[in-house]
Design an enzyme around this catalytic site. Structure first.
Site, PDB file in Angstrom:
ATOM      1  N   LYS A 192       0.841  -1.199   0.000  1.00 28.82           N
ATOM      2  CA  LYS A 192       0.000   0.000   0.000  1.00 28.82           C
ATOM      3  C   LYS A 192       0.879   1.254   0.000  1.00 28.82           C
ATOM      4  CE  LYS A 192      -1.864   2.600   3.107  1.00 28.82           C
ATOM      5  NZ  LYS A 192      -1.701   3.887   2.415  1.00 28.82           N
ATOM      6  N   SER A 245       5.672   7.183   9.963  1.00 28.72           N
ATOM      7  CA  SER A 245       5.875   7.946  11.199  1.00 28.72           C
ATOM      8  C   SER A 245       5.989   7.018  12.414  1.00 28.72           C
ATOM      9  CB  SER A 245       4.701   8.902  11.408  1.00 28.72           C
ATOM     10  OG  SER A 245       3.506   8.167  11.518  1.00 28.72           O
ATOM     11  N   THR A 246       6.695   7.494  13.428  1.00 30.23           N
ATOM     12  CA  THR A 246       6.842   6.740  14.671  1.00 30.23           C
ATOM     13  C   THR A 246       5.472   6.518  15.304  1.00 30.23           C
ATOM     14  OG1 THR A 246       9.069   7.549  14.983  1.00 30.23           O
ATOM     15  CG2 THR A 246       7.933   6.803  16.967  1.00 30.23           C
ATOM     16  N   GLY A 249       3.788   3.731  13.500  1.00 28.79           N
ATOM     17  CA  GLY A 249       4.589   2.541  13.797  1.00 28.79           C
ATOM     18  C   GLY A 249       4.204   1.946  15.143  1.00 28.79           C
ATOM     19  N   GLU A 266      10.523   0.970   9.958  1.00 24.14           N
ATOM     20  CA  GLU A 266      11.528   2.009   9.695  1.00 24.14           C
ATOM     21  C   GLU A 266      10.819   3.337   9.895  1.00 24.14           C
ATOM     22  OE1 GLU A 266      13.340   4.841   8.342  1.00 24.14           O
ATOM     23  OE2 GLU A 266      13.304   4.010   6.301  1.00 24.14           O
ATOM     24  N   CYS A 300      13.869  10.518   6.129  1.00 21.69           N
ATOM     25  CA  CYS A 300      13.886  10.125   7.557  1.00 21.69           C
ATOM     26  C   CYS A 300      15.291  10.279   8.124  1.00 21.69           C
ATOM     27  CB  CYS A 300      13.453   8.682   7.773  1.00 21.69           C
ATOM     28  SG  CYS A 300      12.519   7.977   6.464  1.00 21.69           S
ATOM     29  N   GLU A 397      11.084  15.493  15.093  1.00 18.83           N
ATOM     30  CA  GLU A 397      11.311  15.404  13.647  1.00 18.83           C
ATOM     31  C   GLU A 397      10.401  16.410  12.934  1.00 18.83           C
ATOM     32  OE1 GLU A 397      10.054  11.815  11.586  1.00 18.83           O
ATOM     33  OE2 GLU A 397      11.910  11.854  10.432  1.00 18.83           O
TER      34      GLU A 397
HETATM   35  P1  ADP Z   1       4.284   9.775   6.869  1.00 19.28           P
HETATM   36  O1  ADP Z   1       3.632  11.060   7.198  1.00 19.28           O
HETATM   37  O2  ADP Z   1       5.711   9.663   7.210  1.00 19.28           O
HETATM   38  O3  ADP Z   1       3.935   9.253   5.523  1.00 19.28           O
HETATM   39  P2  ADP Z   1       2.391   8.009   8.156  1.00 19.28           P
HETATM   40  O4  ADP Z   1       2.844   7.076   9.204  1.00 19.28           O
HETATM   41  O5  ADP Z   1       1.248   8.906   8.413  1.00 19.28           O
HETATM   42  O6  ADP Z   1       3.709   8.783   7.887  1.00 19.28           O
HETATM   43  O7  ADP Z   1       2.068   7.213   6.829  1.00 19.28           O
HETATM   44  C1  ADP Z   1       2.850   6.161   6.329  1.00 19.28           C
HETATM   45  C2  ADP Z   1       1.946   5.124   5.716  1.00 19.28           C
HETATM   46  O8  ADP Z   1       1.165   4.516   6.745  1.00 19.28           O
HETATM   47  C3  ADP Z   1       0.956   5.665   4.694  1.00 19.28           C
HETATM   48  O9  ADP Z   1       0.878   4.740   3.624  1.00 19.28           O
HETATM   49  C4  ADP Z   1      -0.339   5.713   5.491  1.00 19.28           C
HETATM   50  O10 ADP Z   1      -1.494   5.606   4.675  1.00 19.28           O
HETATM   51  C5  ADP Z   1      -0.202   4.485   6.379  1.00 19.28           C
HETATM   52  N1  ADP Z   1      -1.006   4.487   7.620  1.00 19.28           N
HETATM   53  C6  ADP Z   1      -1.497   5.550   8.303  1.00 19.28           C
HETATM   54  N2  ADP Z   1      -2.168   5.141   9.411  1.00 19.28           N
HETATM   55  C7  ADP Z   1      -2.109   3.784   9.434  1.00 19.28           C
HETATM   56  C8  ADP Z   1      -2.576   2.754  10.340  1.00 19.28           C
HETATM   57  N3  ADP Z   1      -3.268   3.041  11.435  1.00 19.28           N
HETATM   58  N4  ADP Z   1      -2.298   1.460  10.055  1.00 19.28           N
HETATM   59  C9  ADP Z   1      -1.580   1.149   8.954  1.00 19.28           C
HETATM   60  N5  ADP Z   1      -1.105   2.060   8.072  1.00 19.28           N
HETATM   61  C10 ADP Z   1      -1.354   3.359   8.295  1.00 19.28           C
END
Ligand code: ADP
Length: 486
Positions: A192, A245-246, A249, A266, A300, A397
């Site tokens: 995804k 994002s942390t 994560g 990561e 990152c 960050e």
């Molecule tokens: P960034 O702003 O660094 O992209 P995010 O962590 O918001 O960080 O997004 C990274 C990925 O995680 C995107 O593909 C986002 O759609 C997906 N994402 C956001 N929330 C969730 C969740 N609760 N579970 C799984 N994936 C998610």
């Protein structure tokens, strides 16, 4: 605002050198890539994806709901059981190698789309993102039939179906980092991409379809956080690989606690550049600029904290200001551009908030007097001088072209300061002394430490973090492990 020497020298402009876009084809609408075909989302929902540099609509992209995710995971499971797990490594390698070649053949098209959708300068996507993505597929194609040699006396077995979620900062490269090792180790995949930058992953789906890879081995589904959560929580997923994002994560780690799904994360970073008084100063300035300003700080592992030895601080900061004054901020499709567009309005708002926070906390802000386009999302390269360890701009960050500067006197002091952050992804050390480099590489709590350079990547070299930057490594021999039961 202060005028530097460079403001005076560089008051002439480069003639525009825009990259052509007429060779690029972007569909009006993209469906989900499931079981080798593009299929409409069950609920018929689509979202817009725009160009952050012009705010123009580029395409509409399907939003996968739980049922669509279920379809994709079942396609991956069936492809795993019926074909991919049984196929000899040397046959798998041919497909992975073919995908690498096809990315290379279409590299220019991919670079332009990456820049249009994500806002990064064409120089970066053309010279770094796309070639490195192809190289990851080449590199892991080489491992597919050699796993027994990679792990002698062990029996490497694939894990099964991998659910992979990636962010918006390196859309195609992150897709390659995830898909290539998973395939080489015999797993099938549901990937995804980030909701804001799905286009190159969908173009990759076209390549995968053309490559003849058996249906269902790679499925690419689009959507936002809920789609990601449905993927993570699906019962047939055996392994989750996440970059982002942390905050998210941690949500994923909680969701998987107690399950037997493998996980690699990561996450964020707050990279430290450490410059000693014996460093090659001009190269260090170039490395600092490369580490935080090129690519808008959307990395990152960006070097967002600078620690400079007190005896050379004034000289280095003067040189840095001069270099910042010569940076070109603007149209990312222009080959002269150094700093492109911030990837979204939300991200720009977040960066601007941090600029206010930095000023309120008492750090001294410097921005060169460059002109930024009126339309699109742009931010000038920014320095915060006299920052201190307790400042939020030093600890958190920002993910933008913002550098917090501190000075140090002794090596013990700088190690202590550099390690005093919640993250541990990357660091850069600038010094003439080899022994000092080795001392620091063993004492800095960072997954990657670059010496007299910064932001250099190679498919053969592992990458990953400590602490709140996550765990598990991607790239190199280490990058095979998260996808194997040994
Ligand atoms: P960034 O702003 O660094 O992209 P995010 O962590 O918001 O960080 O997004 C990274 C990925 O995680 C995107 O593909 C986002 O759609 C997906 N994402 C956001 N929330 C969730 C969740 N609760 N579970 C799984 N994936 C998610």
């Amino acid at each position: 605002m202060q005028t530097t020497q460079a403001d005076k020298i560089f008051d002439w402009a480069y003639a525009p050198a825009p990259e052509a876009t007429d060779h690029v084809h972007i569909n009006k609408k993209y469906d989900l890539f499931i079981d080798g075909k593009f299929v409409k989302p069950g609920k018929g929902k689509y979202t817009n994806t725009i160009s952050p540099s012009t705010e123009q609509l580029l395409a509409q992209v399907a939003e996968a709901d739980e049922k669509d995710v279920d379809k994709a995971v079942k396609a991956a499971k069936s492809a795993y059981d019926k074909t991919w797990k049984k196929m000899p490594g040397k046959e798998k390698a041919k497909y992975i190698f073919r995908i690498a070649r096809m990315i290379q053949e279409r590299a220019r098209e991919f670079s332009v789309i990456e820049t249009m959708n994500g806002g990064k300068p064409i120089r970066e996507s053309r010279d770094i993102d796309i070639p490195l993505a192809a190289n990851h597929f080449f590199y892991y194609a080489g491992w597919a039939d050699k796993l027994d040699y990679a792990f002698p006396n062990r029996k490497p077995q694939p894990v099964g179906v991998a659910g992979q979620i990636i962010p918006w900062n390196f859309p195609l490269l992150m897709a390659a980092w995830k898909i290539a090792p998973a395939l080489a180790t015999g797993n099938t995949v549901v990937l995804k991409p980030a909701e804001t930058t799905p286009l190159t992953a969908l173009k990759l789906a076209e390549i995968i379809q053309e490559s003849g890879l058996p249906d269902g081995v790679v499925n690419i589904i689009t959507g936002a956080g809920q789609t990601g959560a449905a993927l993570v929580n699906h019962s047939l997923i055996n392994k989750v690989a996440f970059t982002g994002s942390t905050e998210v994560g941690k949500v994923i780690q909680k969701a998987l606690a107690g399950s037997n799904k493998k996980l690699s994360l990561e996450l964020g970073g707050k990279g430290a550049h450490i410059v000693f008084e014996d460093a090659p100063i001009d190269q260090a300035v170039e490395g600092i600029v490369n580490g935080i300003f090129f690519n808008q700080g959307h990395v990152c592992c960006a070097g967002s904290r600078l620690f400079v030895q007190e005896s050379i601080a004034d000289k280095l900061i003067d040189k840095l200001k001069d270099r910042m004054s010569s940076l070109i901020v603007g149209d990312p499709l222009d080959k002269n551009t150094d700093i492109g567009a911030i990837h979204s309005k939300e991200q720009l708002d977040k960066i601007n908030q941090y600029l206010s926070v930095g000023k309120k906390e008492g750090a001294e802000m410097y921005q060169p007097s460059c002109i930024i386009p009126k339309k699109g999302f742009y931010c000038k390269p920014t320095l915060f001088l006299n920052a201190s360890q307790s400042h939020r701009i030093v600890q958190e960050e920002i993910f933008g072209p913002v550098l917090a500067v501190q000075t140090f006197r002794t090596i013990e002091e700088v190690i202590e300061k550099a390690n005093n952050a919640p993250y541990g992804l990357s660091a850069g050390v600038w010094t003439d002394k080899g022994s000092r480099i080795f001392n620091l590489t063993s004492q800095l709590k960072a997954g990657v430490v670059w010496a007299n350079t910064y932001n250099k990547f190679d498919p053969a070299s592992p990458f990953g973090g400590y602490k709140e930057s996550g765990f598990g490594r991607e790239g190199g021999l280490h990058g095979l492990m998260p996808y194997l039961n040994l």
